[in-house]
Design a protein around this motif. Structure first.
Motif, mmCIF file in Angstrom:
data_model
loop_
_atom_site.group_PDB
_atom_site.id
_atom_site.type_symbol
_atom_site.label_atom_id
_atom_site.label_comp_id
_atom_site.label_asym_id
_atom_site.label_seq_id
_atom_site.Cartn_x
_atom_site.Cartn_y
_atom_site.Cartn_z
ATOM 1 N N ARG A 140 72.006 50.831 88.178
ATOM 2 C CA ARG A 140 71.229 50.730 87.104
ATOM 3 C C ARG A 140 70.808 51.950 86.609
ATOM 4 N N PRO A 141 70.636 52.119 85.132
ATOM 5 C CA PRO A 141 70.814 50.895 84.060
ATOM 6 C C PRO A 141 72.047 50.370 83.776
ATOM 7 N N PHE A 142 72.438 49.288 83.082
ATOM 8 C CA PHE A 142 73.821 49.068 82.706
ATOM 9 C C PHE A 142 73.761 49.085 81.101
ATOM 10 N N CYS A 143 72.649 49.621 80.453
ATOM 11 C CA CYS A 143 72.736 50.027 79.032
ATOM 12 C C CYS A 143 72.026 51.366 78.741
ATOM 13 N N PHE A 144 72.282 52.150 77.726
ATOM 14 C CA PHE A 144 71.786 53.494 77.662
ATOM 15 C C PHE A 144 71.379 53.455 76.074
ATOM 16 N N ILE A 145 70.523 54.331 76.080
ATOM 17 C CA ILE A 145 69.932 54.703 74.533
ATOM 18 C C ILE A 145 70.631 55.773 73.980
ATOM 19 N N PHE A 146 71.251 56.822 74.734
ATOM 20 C CA PHE A 146 71.911 57.926 74.219
ATOM 21 C C PHE A 146 73.362 57.919 74.601
ATOM 22 N N SER A 206 68.420 55.643 81.609
ATOM 23 C CA SER A 206 69.002 55.173 80.299
ATOM 24 C C SER A 206 69.154 56.266 79.247
ATOM 25 N N VAL A 207 68.157 57.421 79.043
ATOM 26 C CA VAL A 207 68.455 58.521 78.169
ATOM 27 C C VAL A 207 69.503 59.427 78.619
ATOM 28 N N ILE A 258 59.688 54.255 73.272
ATOM 29 C CA ILE A 258 60.896 53.713 73.318
ATOM 30 C C ILE A 258 60.725 52.294 73.033
ATOM 31 N N LEU A 303 69.744 44.204 82.554
ATOM 32 C CA LEU A 303 70.405 45.505 82.227
ATOM 33 C C LEU A 303 69.978 46.598 82.644
ATOM 34 N N LEU A 304 68.492 46.682 82.623
ATOM 35 C CA LEU A 304 67.564 47.894 83.081
ATOM 36 C C LEU A 304 67.487 47.914 84.747
ATOM 37 N N LEU A 339 63.919 54.501 82.446
ATOM 38 C CA LEU A 339 63.975 55.060 81.174
ATOM 39 C C LEU A 339 64.849 56.354 81.171
ATOM 40 N N ASP A 390 65.766 49.862 70.850
ATOM 41 C CA ASP A 390 66.645 51.046 71.083
ATOM 42 C C ASP A 390 67.616 50.908 72.267
ATOM 43 N N ILE A 391 66.950 49.948 73.359
ATOM 44 C CA ILE A 391 67.860 49.936 74.476
ATOM 45 C C ILE A 391 68.866 48.960 74.387
ATOM 46 N N LEU A 392 68.655 47.834 73.929
ATOM 47 C CA LEU A 392 69.382 46.642 73.719
ATOM 48 C C LEU A 392 69.963 46.997 72.276
ATOM 49 N N LYS A 393 71.391 46.762 72.247
ATOM 50 C CA LYS A 393 72.310 46.919 71.234
ATOM 51 C C LYS A 393 72.461 45.860 70.272
#
Lengths: 352, 428
Positions: free
Chosen positions: A10-16, B406-407, B3, B322-323, B403, B7-10
C-alpha cells in the motif's frame, strides 16, 4: 484472474507521478525539439544527440557490469543523453563527446551513486568538461557597448542580421499585431516571432524557445517538476538584467533587454530541464526559493545579457555548490528540531 | 503541506443511499482468523450440522471473539485459503442446507439498559464483535484493556471512514444513524464509560441533534476533505486543540467506527451475532458498484457477480481502501469480519509502483503531518546503519497515514520501513 506473484504494498493510489512517469514525460516533451531538428535539417545535432544517448547508456551499462547496481536506469540514462546532446554545439566532434560522456558519467556514478546521489548536476559537468576540452567549438558572440546600451538590444541584433528572421515571421507578426496586441495598445517588431520559434543558435537547446515553454507548461501541469526553482531563477535573473545589465556597458539603469536574456543562451531550457535536476535542489520550499534566487544572481554575473553558449551550465554548477550548503543547513535544522520538539498532546498514561 | 482527499483520489467519490442484499450463498468459507489475534480453534468437525448463528470456532483467550456460522448447513471440510489480510489461514467450509434461524425472522428488541456492564461485555464477546476502527481487534479484549488502563474510558465514535476511498462507515452512519448511536451507548455501558464523543464529517446531515437528548454525548464536526483526519492520532489531536468542543481524548479511550457500533446494536438489541457485513464493492473492473449486505464467508467472486461480473480483467483486488488496504490475488478469498470495502482494479487503474532510488525531492517531509523525515529514516534502514536515537524516537510518532508513500515518486516503502523501525524501537 492471473495469479500475480508480485507483491505490491500500500498505497494503491498516488498523488505524484512515479519517477518512470516523470522521465517518460520529460522525454516526450523533448521529442518536438528532436522533430524540429530533423525538420530544419540539423543532422549534425541529431547525430550528436544519438551519440550522447549511446554514451550515456554505455556508462550506465558499464556501471552495472562493475556490479554497482542490479538494474539499469534506462530512462534516466536516455534523458541525460538527450539533455547533454541538446546542450552541445552542432559542430562538436562526436568521438570526443562520446569519450567525455562515458568517462564523466562513470566517475560520477562511482563517486556519488544513483540517480540523485550527486549534489552537482552530471549533465552540466559533462558540458563544462566538453567546454574545457574543446572551447573553440562553443560559439562566442561579442556585443559592442553601443548595442548593449540600446533600449532594445535584441531588435538591434535582428536588424543587424545576427539573429535570424524566418520567412513566416512577417505574416505571423502582422497577425499578432492586428488581432492580439492591438487590444493591449502595443505591437511587436518583426523578428521576435523568429526568436521565439527558432533562434538559429548553434546549440539545439537554445533554439526552440516556444517548444520549451510548452514543455514547461506540460511538466508543471503534470507536477513533473517543482515550479519554485525555475520561477524564482527566471524572476531574479530578468529583474537584474532589466535593472542593471546596461550599467556595465555605460547605459542607463532599468533599460536592459529581457527578451534577449530569456530567449538566448538557453535560459529557459536550463531553468526547466537542468536546474531542477534530481538531488541537486534543496528539499524545502524556502530552500528552493533561495536556491532559485542564487541561481538567478549567478546567471546575471555569468551569462549577463544572454547569448552565452556555456554560461548557463556554469550557472547551474555554481548554484549546485550553494545548494549543497542549503541542504546541509536543512539537515542540521531538521535534526535540531527533533531534539527540541515535545511529544504531541493526547498522551497515554506513560506520558508518551 | 495540506493534502485533500481529492488530491489522492483521481475519480469522483460516490455517495450510496441504499445497499443491496446479497443472494444467500450455497457455500461459505468461514476463516478461523477474523481479527488481528491468533487463529480460533474450530468447535465443529466435518459432517456436523450447524445452525445459522451457531458457534463454530472460539479462541482460547477469554475475551477474544467467537466465530459463528453465517448459514445453516453441514460442515464440509477444513481448507487453507488466502484471506483478506493477505495471509493464508484455515477456514471452515460450510455447505448451506436447511432453514435459517435468524435471517428473515422478526425479533423483539431487547432492552439492554438494565444489563450490568459485565453482562453486556460478555454479550459483545459471545456475539463475535470485532472492532474495525483501525486494526481488527475483538471488542471484548479492547474494553477489558481500556478498563485496566483508565477508570472510565471515553467511547469515541467516528462516523466516517479513515481511508478517503472508502464510504462504508459514512453510509452506515447515515442509513442507520439511530442504531449506530445506540450501539455506541451499549459499548459505553459495557465499558462503564461516562461520555461518548461522536465525530461527524463536515456537512453530514443526520437530521437530529443528539446533544439535545443526551448529556452523555458530545459531538464534533471534522473536515474530512483533508487527509489524514480519521485516525486515532488525528482525532486525539482534534480533541486537544484550543477551541475544541469535546473533551480531551487519549490513547486509552475506546475508539469505534460506525460499522462496529452497528454490529454491537444488532448483537445486543436484535440478538444477532456477527454473521453478515455491509461492505462497499467497487472498481472499474466491475460492471457496477455499491454497498452490499453479505454473509461472512462469501467469496469475492460471488460479490463481483452480484454487480454484474467483470467488464475488464481484474488485475488487483484491494481490501479496505486504496490507501490502507491489502492487495489479494485470489477471487475465492472469503469475506471476513474486518472487510469493509473491496476494490476490483483493472490494469488501467493501476498506478506505477516501480521502486527506484530516492531522488531527494523532499515531498515526504513536506506532507508528513507528524513532522517526520521519512527519507532519512528509510536511508538509515537501507544502509543497515543504526539510526540515531532522535530519528528512532521520531519513528514512534508515525501515525501510519501512508501519505509519505503516496507522494514518493520513487515509490519507496517509507511507511512500512518506519513501522519496522517502530518495532525495533519497541524491542529495544
Amino acid at each position: 484472474m492471473k495469479n500475480s506473484s508480485a507483491i505490491s504494498l500500500r498505497p494503491f493510489c498516488f498523488i505524484f507521478p512515479s519517477l518512470n512517469m516523470m522521465t517518460t514525460c520529460m522525454l516526450c516533451v523533448l521529442v518536438p525539439h528532436i522533430i524540429m531538428l530533423f525538420v530544419t535539417s540539423s543532422y549534425s545535432s541529431l547525430f550528436l544527440i544519438f551519440c550522447s544517448i549511446f554514451a550515456s547508456f554505455c556508462a550506465e551499462t558499464l556501471d552495472k557490469i562493475l556490479l554497482r547496481k542490479k538494474n539499469i536506469d534506462i530512462q534516466i540514462s536516455i534523458l541525460q543523453g538527450v539533455l547533454i546532446g541538446m546542450l552541445l554545439p552542432a559542430s562538436y566532434p562526436p568521438a570526443t563527446i562520446f569519450i567525455t560522456i562515458v568517462f564523466t558519467l562513470l566517475v560520477f556514478k562511482y563517486a556519488f551513486g544513483g540517480i540523485a546521489g550527486s549534489w552537482i548536476n552530471p549533465v552540466a559537468i559533462v558540458i563544462l568538461v566538453s567546454y574545457c576540452v574543446a572551447p573553440s567549438f562553443f560559439p562566442l558572440v561579442s556585443l559592442s557597448a553601443e548595442q548593449l546600451q540600446a533600449q532594445n538590444t535584441s531588435l538591434l541584433l535582428i536588424q543587424d542580421g545576427i539573429l535570424p528572421v524566418h520567412r513566416f515571421d512577417s505574416v505571423v507578426t502582422d497577425f499578432l499585431n492586428n488581432y492580439v496586441f492591438s487590444f493591449l495598445g502595443t505591437t511587436i517588431p518583426e523578428g521576435y516571432v523568429s526568436l521565439l520559434w527558432d533562434s538559429g543558435a548553434a546549440i539545439p537547446a537554445f533554439r526552440f524557445n516556444l517548444l520549451t515553454l510548452f514543455a514547461s507548461l506540460v511538466m508543471f501541469s503534470f507536477r513533473i517538476i517543482d515550479c519554485a526553482v525555475p520561477l524564482f531563477f527566471l524572476l531574479v535573473y530578468t529583474v537584474l538584467v532589466k535593472l542593471f545589465c546596461p550599467l556595465f556597458a555605460g547605459g542607463t539603469i532599468a533599460s536592459g533587454d529581457i527578451i534577449l536574456s530569456l530567449f538566448t543562451g538557453g535560459t529557459l531550457f536550463t531553468s526547466f530541464f537542468v536546474l531542477p535536476w534530481f538531488g541537486t535542489i534543496p528539499l524545502t520550499v524556502f530552500g528552493r526559493v533561495v536556491y532559485g534566487c542564487i541561481a538567478g544572481v549567478a546567471a546575471f554575473f555569468i551569462s549577463g545579457y544572454g547569448m552565452s553558449s556555456a554560461g548557463s551550465m556554469f550557472t547551474v554548477v555554481f548554484a549546485n555548490i550553494f545548494s549543497l550548503f542549503i541542504q546541509l543547513h536543512e539537515q542540521k535544522k531538521s535534526r535540531a528540531s527533533l531534539s527540541v520538539r515535545n511529544p504531541e498532546s493526547g498522551t497515554n498514561k506513560d506520558g508518551e | 503541506m495540506k493534502i485533500h482527499a481529492c488530491d489522492i483520489l483521481k475519480y469522483e467519490s460516490a455517495e450510496y443511499s441504499e445497499n443491496l442484499n446479497a443472494f444467500v450463498p450455497s457455500q461459505v468459507v468461514v476463516s478461523l482468523v477474523q481479527d488481528n489475534g491468533k487463529a480460533a480453534v474450530a468447535t465443529v468437525k466435518p459432517g456436523d450440522v450447524v445452525e445459522e448463528g451457531q458457534v463454530v470456532a472460539a479462541s482460547t483467550s477469554l475475551n477474544s471473539s467467537v466465530i459463528h456460522s453465517p448459514v445453516p448447513g453441514i460442515v464440509d471440510c477444513f481448507i487453507s485459503r488466502s484471506m483478506p489480510d493477505g495471509r493464508k489461514s484455515s477456514g471452515i467450509k460450510i455447505k448451506m442446507r436447511g432453514e435459517f434461524s435468524l435471517f428473515g425472522k422478526p425479533k423483539a428488541d431487547v432492552s439492554w439498559t438494565a444489563f450490568p456492564a459485565t453482562s453486556l461485555k460478555r454479550l459483545l464477546v459471545d456475539s463475535g464483535i470485532v472492532n474495525t476502527f483501525e486494526a481488527a481487534f475483538p471488542i471484548g479484549s479492547q474494553i477489558t484493556s481500556a478498563l485496566q488502563k483508565k477508570k472510565s474510558p471515553v467511547v469515541v465514535l467516528r462516523m466516517f471512514d479513515k481511508d478517503p476511498s472508502c464510504f462504508t462507515d459514512r453510509f452506515i452512519a447515515k442509513k442507520y444513524h439511530g442504531q449506530v448511536i445506540e450501539g455506541a451507548k451499549i459499548v459505553a455501558a459495557a465499558a462503564e464509560s461516562k461520555s461518548i464523543v461522536v465525530f461527524y464529517p463536515k456537512n453530514f446531515d443526520h437530521g437530529h441533534d443528539e446533544r439535545k437528548d443526551d448529556t452523555i454525548l458530545s459531538v464534533a464536526n471534522v473536515d474530512d476533505s483533508l487527509y489524514p483526519c480519521g485516525g486515532k492520532r488525528e482525532l486525539i489531536k482534534f480533541s486537544c486543540a484550543k477551541n475544541s468542543e469535546v473533551e480531551k481524548l487519549c490513547d486509552d479511550d475506546i475508539f469505534l467506527d460506525s460499522s462496529t457500533a452497528f454490529s454491537v446494536y444488532e448483537a445486543v438489541v436484535k440478538s444477532q451475532p456477527v454473521v453478515d457485513k455491509i461492505i462497499q464493492v467497487s472498481g472499474n473492473a466491475l460492471a457496477g458498484a455499491g454497498m452490499i449486505k453479505t454473509r461472512i464467508g462469501v467469496s469475492m467472486r460471488s460479490l463481483a457477480a452480484e454487480y454484474g461480473g467483470f467488464v475488464k480483467a481484474p488485475e488487483k483486488i484491494i481490501i479496505n481502501g486504496l490507501l490502507h488496504g491489502t492487495n489479494i490475488s485470489d477471487l475465492d478469498t472469503p469475506v471476513t469480519k474486518y472487510v469493509k470495502s473491496i476494490f476490483f482494479l483493472s490494469k488501467k487503474d493501476l498506478a506505477d509502483q516501480t521502486v527506484s532510488d530516492c531522488i531527494h525531492c523532499g515531498k515526504c517531509r513536506s506532507v508528513c503531518p507528524s513532522g517526520l523525515v521519512p527519507d532519512m529514516l528509510y536511508a538509515f534502514y537501507k544502509l543497515h546503519r543504526d539510526p540515531d536515537f532522535e530519528y528512532l524516537n521520531m519513528a514512534r510518532k508515525c501515525s501510519g497515514c501512508v501519505l509519505c508513500n503516496s507522494v514518493c515518486p520513487s515509490r519507496l516503502p517509507l511507511s512500512q520501513t518506519i513501522s519496522i523501525l517502530k518495532g525495533l524501537q519497541d524491542e529495544k
